[in-house]
Design an enzyme around this catalytic site. Structure first.
Site, mmCIF file in Angstrom:
data_model
loop_
_atom_site.group_PDB
_atom_site.id
_atom_site.type_symbol
_atom_site.label_atom_id
_atom_site.label_comp_id
_atom_site.label_asym_id
_atom_site.label_seq_id
_atom_site.Cartn_x
_atom_site.Cartn_y
_atom_site.Cartn_z
ATOM 1 C CB THR A 1 -0.904 0.011 1.251
ATOM 2 O OG1 THR A 1 -1.435 1.324 1.446
ATOM 3 C CG2 THR A 1 -0.152 -0.365 2.522
ATOM 4 C CE LYS B 1 -2.031 -4.240 4.058
ATOM 5 N NZ LYS B 1 -2.414 -5.312 3.135
ATOM 6 C CE1 TYR C 1 -3.858 -1.659 5.984
ATOM 7 C CE2 TYR C 1 -2.840 0.348 5.152
ATOM 8 C CZ TYR C 1 -3.483 -0.851 4.924
ATOM 9 O OH TYR C 1 -3.746 -1.256 3.628
ATOM 10 C CD GLU D 1 -2.120 5.283 4.580
ATOM 11 O OE1 GLU D 1 -1.822 5.492 5.757
ATOM 12 O OE2 GLU D 1 -2.494 6.183 3.808
HETATM 13 P P1 NAP Z 1 -11.577 -4.464 2.395
HETATM 14 O O1 NAP Z 1 -12.717 -4.131 1.505
HETATM 15 O O2 NAP Z 1 -11.529 -3.905 3.770
HETATM 16 O O3 NAP Z 1 -11.491 -6.058 2.477
HETATM 17 C C1 NAP Z 1 -10.675 -6.709 3.420
HETATM 18 C C2 NAP Z 1 -10.913 -8.194 3.331
HETATM 19 O O4 NAP Z 1 -10.090 -8.850 4.303
HETATM 20 C C3 NAP Z 1 -12.364 -8.626 3.634
HETATM 21 O O5 NAP Z 1 -12.708 -9.712 2.800
HETATM 22 C C4 NAP Z 1 -12.263 -9.103 5.073
HETATM 23 O O6 NAP Z 1 -13.236 -10.053 5.435
HETATM 24 C C5 NAP Z 1 -10.886 -9.752 5.043
HETATM 25 N N1 NAP Z 1 -10.331 -9.943 6.379
HETATM 26 C C6 NAP Z 1 -10.131 -8.987 7.322
HETATM 27 N N2 NAP Z 1 -9.594 -9.545 8.427
HETATM 28 C C7 NAP Z 1 -9.477 -10.871 8.178
HETATM 29 C C8 NAP Z 1 -8.989 -11.978 8.927
HETATM 30 N N3 NAP Z 1 -8.532 -11.829 10.180
HETATM 31 N N4 NAP Z 1 -8.985 -13.201 8.353
HETATM 32 C C9 NAP Z 1 -9.449 -13.377 7.093
HETATM 33 N N5 NAP Z 1 -9.939 -12.362 6.323
HETATM 34 C C10 NAP Z 1 -9.932 -11.127 6.874
HETATM 35 O O7 NAP Z 1 -10.186 -4.056 1.698
HETATM 36 P P2 NAP Z 1 -9.873 -3.721 0.165
HETATM 37 O O8 NAP Z 1 -10.063 -2.270 -0.049
HETATM 38 O O9 NAP Z 1 -10.537 -4.706 -0.702
HETATM 39 O O10 NAP Z 1 -8.291 -3.957 0.137
HETATM 40 C C11 NAP Z 1 -7.728 -5.212 -0.217
HETATM 41 C C12 NAP Z 1 -6.293 -5.270 0.264
HETATM 42 O O11 NAP Z 1 -5.532 -4.252 -0.358
HETATM 43 C C13 NAP Z 1 -6.085 -5.064 1.758
HETATM 44 O O12 NAP Z 1 -4.986 -5.871 2.133
HETATM 45 C C14 NAP Z 1 -5.731 -3.609 1.882
HETATM 46 O O13 NAP Z 1 -4.975 -3.395 3.048
HETATM 47 C C15 NAP Z 1 -4.932 -3.411 0.625
HETATM 48 N N6 NAP Z 1 -4.947 -2.090 0.015
HETATM 49 C C16 NAP Z 1 -6.111 -1.459 -0.248
HETATM 50 C C17 NAP Z 1 -6.108 -0.243 -0.893
HETATM 51 C C18 NAP Z 1 -7.378 0.483 -1.247
HETATM 52 O O14 NAP Z 1 -7.315 1.686 -1.516
HETATM 53 N N7 NAP Z 1 -8.514 -0.192 -1.307
HETATM 54 C C19 NAP Z 1 -4.877 0.336 -1.283
HETATM 55 C C20 NAP Z 1 -3.710 -0.357 -1.008
HETATM 56 C C21 NAP Z 1 -3.744 -1.573 -0.378
HETATM 57 P P3 NAP Z 1 -14.699 -9.599 5.985
HETATM 58 O O15 NAP Z 1 -15.548 -9.397 4.770
HETATM 59 O O16 NAP Z 1 -15.100 -10.768 6.822
HETATM 60 O O17 NAP Z 1 -14.500 -8.332 6.773
HETATM 61 O O1 F7E Z 2 -8.810 8.164 4.457
HETATM 62 C C1 F7E Z 2 -9.056 11.666 5.627
HETATM 63 C C2 F7E Z 2 -8.125 10.745 6.388
HETATM 64 O O2 F7E Z 2 -9.871 6.132 5.412
HETATM 65 C C3 F7E Z 2 -8.315 9.012 3.451
HETATM 66 C C4 F7E Z 2 -7.246 2.131 2.811
HETATM 67 O O3 F7E Z 2 -7.816 1.456 1.717
HETATM 68 O O4 F7E Z 2 -6.087 3.621 1.343
HETATM 69 C C5 F7E Z 2 -7.008 3.586 2.422
HETATM 70 O O5 F7E Z 2 -6.484 4.250 3.550
HETATM 71 C C6 F7E Z 2 -8.000 10.382 4.019
HETATM 72 C C7 F7E Z 2 -7.139 10.382 5.284
HETATM 73 O O6 F7E Z 2 -8.268 5.965 3.450
HETATM 74 C C8 F7E Z 2 -12.297 11.482 7.198
HETATM 75 O O7 F7E Z 2 -7.558 11.434 7.503
HETATM 76 C C9 F7E Z 2 -10.931 13.031 6.570
HETATM 77 O O8 F7E Z 2 -6.180 11.380 5.166
HETATM 78 O O9 F7E Z 2 -10.492 6.874 3.083
HETATM 79 P P1 F7E Z 2 -9.465 6.753 4.127
HETATM 80 P P2 F7E Z 2 -6.725 5.802 3.812
HETATM 81 O O10 F7E Z 2 -6.451 6.057 5.229
HETATM 82 O O11 F7E Z 2 -5.970 6.619 2.818
HETATM 83 C C10 F7E Z 2 -4.803 3.059 1.612
HETATM 84 C C11 F7E Z 2 -3.970 3.161 0.357
HETATM 85 C C12 F7E Z 2 -4.884 1.700 2.190
HETATM 86 O O12 F7E Z 2 -3.992 0.872 2.001
HETATM 87 C C13 F7E Z 2 -5.946 1.448 3.199
HETATM 88 O O13 F7E Z 2 -6.206 0.050 3.338
HETATM 89 O O14 F7E Z 2 -9.218 11.009 4.367
HETATM 90 N N1 F7E Z 2 -10.370 11.847 6.255
HETATM 91 N N2 F7E Z 2 -12.108 12.833 7.168
HETATM 92 C C14 F7E Z 2 -11.186 10.860 6.629
HETATM 93 N N3 F7E Z 2 -11.093 9.531 6.499
HETATM 94 C C15 F7E Z 2 -12.122 8.776 6.955
HETATM 95 N N4 F7E Z 2 -12.064 7.440 6.812
HETATM 96 N N5 F7E Z 2 -13.226 9.353 7.547
HETATM 97 C C16 F7E Z 2 -13.362 10.700 7.688
HETATM 98 O O15 F7E Z 2 -14.351 11.181 8.227
#
Ligand code: NAP
Ligand code: F7E
Length: 337
Positions: free
Chosen positions: A125, A153, A149, A127
């Site tokens: 990620t 990662k 987090y 992050e």
């Molecule tokens: P998500 O919608 O939050 O999905 C997370 C998945 O992980 C869900 O299927 C969840 O199951 C499962 N999970 C959580 N804890 C678990 C555990 N203890 N054992 C088994 N399964 C578990 O996340 P996403 O946005 O699809 O992201 C997919 C991956 O990419 C994650 O690793 C995330 O950190 C990474 N990532 C995401 C982004 C982004 O912007 N979306 C960017 C960079 C990296 P449940 O349905 O049961 O909760």
């Molecule tokens: O926050 C700001 C917050 O929670 C984005 C995950 O998929 O992407 C995601 O992580 C920004 C941050 O995503 C609120 O402070 C303001 O600056 O949507 P977010 P994230 O933290 O960037 C990365 C790439 C991953 O890997 C992660 O799994 O938005 N923000 N106000 C807020 N964020 C939330 N959630 N809620 C607010 O009210």
């Protein structure tokens, strides 16, 4: 026919990736954890739940990880499961370290022992860049995570590289910048915004309450990003790649895009926790700021350079941030009808 195993198949990316692989003719297996009320709503929304082979799987159970890798004859393993919400990682730091860090080595080690030929994808990620050391961020940028987090990662990322280098495994890590969709979890900022604005557009009166509006993110569409994951595992040699759009946008501007998609005309006023936004057309307050949603340490700016993925994988993001906000806002508006 190839066989893939996806952890996190019930999540946003897992659902889109499962659909992509089924469309390509794969047999798709997915790991799901035991919860009191099974929820496969994303897979049902994409119409694919019946076509997936489900297995009990929990990131914190090493024996179960070992068993499932022994049972399923897989060609590709996509590790998408994680405690993926940055905000929660300060409340559950040890669990986050187990799920997002240690579990990765448990999977890699089981693969090394039982199926060393399996191709492995790790969901790394942006992050990990945290307090960014270079703009834009690329594969070689020094990591400086800013949350439990991000720290967990980083371990998953480096152990994936290490198993590739130590045991010659086909293990790749995708450093993905934020990617969103109508299937995005409701706690992430983009979906929180589009759901709240859609409710306002339907006659509601509750403004969306957010934290830091000045943070900048490089947002793309999840459907484009799962295509990049798959392409990484089709390369002869495993490697690490940034997937990003190269465009960065503030939270405030994402609110603006989503509001405009719902035919609102947002006017922002005030500063800090006193900032608000009002829709000029209806006169309704649509946004407030609360200290509650600020984080103990913030990632202020993310902007990725996807040049390597473009060159080596032929990967391009197709959806702009404005089109993404529109897609999500309209989907939520229609969903609330
Ligand atoms: P998500 O919608 O939050 O999905 C997370 C998945 O992980 C869900 O299927 C969840 O199951 C499962 N999970 C959580 N804890 C678990 C555990 N203890 N054992 C088994 N399964 C578990 O996340 P996403 O946005 O699809 O992201 C997919 C991956 O990419 C994650 O690793 C995330 O950190 C990474 N990532 C995401 C982004 C982004 O912007 N979306 C960017 C960079 C990296 P449940 O349905 O049961 O909760
Ligand atoms: O926050 C700001 C917050 O929670 C984005 C995950 O998929 O992407 C995601 O992580 C920004 C941050 O995503 C609120 O402070 C303001 O600056 O949507 P977010 P994230 O933290 O960037 C990365 C790439 C991953 O890997 C992660 O799994 O938005 N923000 N106000 C807020 N964020 C939330 N959630 N809620 C607010 O009210």
């Amino acid at each position: 026919m190839k066989t893939a195993f996806i952890t996190g198949i019930t999540g946003q990316d897992g659902a889109y990736l499962a659909k992509l692989l089924l469309d390509k003719g794969y047999e798709v297996h997915g790991g799901v954890r035991r919860i009191s009320q099974p929820d496969r709503v994303r897979l049902e929304q994409l119409g694919i739940a019946q076509r997936i082979h489900f297995h009990d799987f929990d990131l914190t159970e090493p024996n179960g990880i070992f068993r499932v890798i022994r049972q399923v004859e897989m060609d590709e393993f996509y590790n998408l499961a994680a405690q993926s919400f940055v905000g929660t990682s300060w409340e559950l730091p040890v669990y986050t370290a187990q799920a997002d860090g240690l579990a990765v080595v448990q999977i890699l080690d089981a693969l090394r022992t039982l199926r060393p030929e399996t191709r492995f994808y790790q969901a790394s990620t942006s992050e990990m860049f945290g307090l960014v050391q270079e703009v834009p961020q690329r594969e070689t940028t020094r990591l400086y995570p800013r949350s439990p987090y991000g720290v967990a990662k980083v371990y998953g990322h480096y152990i994936t590289m290490n198993y590739r280098e130590s045991f010659n495994m086909h293990a790749s890590s995708g450093i993905l910048f934020n990617h969103e969709s109508p299937l995005r979890g409701k706690e992430f900022v983009t979906r929180k915004i589009t759901l709240a604005l859609a409710a306002l557009a339907h006659g509601g009166s509750e403004p969306v309450v957010l934290g830091n509006l000045d943070a900048r993110r490089d947002w793309g569409f999840a459907g484009d990003y799962v295509e990049g994951m798959w392409r990484m595992l089709q390369q002869d040699v495993a490697d690490d790649y940034v997937l990003a759009t190269g465009v960065t946008t503030t939270i405030r501007d994402f609110v603006r895009y989503a509001a405009e998609a719902l035919d609102m005309d947002p006017v922002f006023d005030g500063e800090g926790t006193s900032e608000t936004a009002t829709d000029r057309k209806s006169g309704k307050k649509i946004l407030e700021v609360s200290e509650k949603f600020f984080r103990p340490a913030e990632v202020d700016l993310l902007i990725g350079d996807p040049a390597k993925a473009r060159e080596k994988l032929g990967w391009e993001p197709k959806v702009s941030v404005g089109a993404l906000a529109q897609m999500m806002a309209r989907a939520d508006y229609d969903g609330l009808k």
